[in-house]
Design a protein around this motif. Sequence first.
Motif: not given
Length: 422
Positions: A275-282, A331-333, A385-394, A398-401
């Motif tokens: 859900s972190h992908r769906f925001t306009d924070l900048s 961090s992770l999903h 870095i960020y993980f999803n399903n036990c795998c590194r995920c981009p 905004a999260a990489e800013d």
Amino acid sequence: MSASIVDTDSDDEFPAGWEERVTLEGKVFYVNHETKTTQWTHPTTGKKKIVKGELPYGWERKILEDGTVCYIDHINQKTTYTDPRLAFAEEVKDSPYDFRQRFDGNSRALQVLQGRDLTGKYIIVTGANSGIGFETARAFAMHGARVILACRNMKSAEESRRKILKERPEAKLEIMEIDLASLKSVHQFSENYKQKKWYDKYSETVKTEHCLVLRPLHLLILNAAVFGLPYTKTEDDLEMTFQVNHLSHFYLTKLLLDLLVKSSPSKVIVVSSESHRFTDLSCDNICEEKLSPSPKNYQDMRAYNLSKLCNVLFSSHLDKIMHNKGVASLSLHPGNMMYTSLARNWWLYRMLFFLVRPFTKSMEQGAATTVYCATASELDGVGGIYFNNCCRCPPSSAAEDSELAQKLWDISEKMILDRVNR
């Protein structure tokens, strides 16, 4: 004595007459029984391998009178001549960020921890009384760690503790109260934890005052969260979702940083969300009003998404400033729309999460990525870095800013100082 062999990683087949073994120091070598020679590299792939760390939970190494080394599995009452760590041997790699995926979205927390002994590790898990937090705490406790269930609901936490103890009576579990809607409670929790003492492992049977030392903290799992709340203000005059999901965890980490450094290598694991992908924070709009909005600017999903972006930004910046001091952060999903108490605040969310339940992860699968980030040996020295399903995920752009992460850090510090100094 059984001479059974522990299955090893069979991705690389051996030619006839070859055998894989390991030294007491953990270096894997290969024996050619036909030529009666040994070598450090795999006879087919040419790769080198090592086994890291402790024996699996419940195992013991013994050297017999004739010099033979054997391994005893006290839990299953079995003995073997093969080091059980061979099942988890890893390739020697040039960079800590060079790792391959071993688990996926179907993996369970206890599968991830197979072969690990966490005895002597001290772990705090927020929100450990239910859902993913409970399964995370359970997995750690089942492998020997001392787990602190940091919860607001003490009755629910005690029920969860009893449930784990029924399954593993020797599990080391503590309950400590923390209300993430109160910065005062967060501060009190950190003080209570720091004031607790533990007995040096060599003196546990003596239990005299001189062997008491400050307890360490090896893993801080920031798992607790709220979702779908109507507009609510905390006692600190902040919007509830933002404070519980981000600011109080930020504050808790800051308060425990000195202990994490003293216990290094240590880790902070932040449970975020896609859900972190769906925001306009900048960088252009970040401010206290944006992070903790007024009632007229509040939407529950928007607040949740923003708090989850804060989780990723916080984790990456924490790793940036603390990695050289032995504190890593990931961090992770955990998974999509799992049927947890997270959806308890509105009947529509409860119904929606219930309807998709057959198509989502179980709680133990949801805890797998948390446990993986916290304990996987291939992630030693890895952070930011960020993980999803036990795998590194981009993550999102905004999260990489890094500039946005710095601004969030500075604003978060100011918001806390403005309130704790009142």
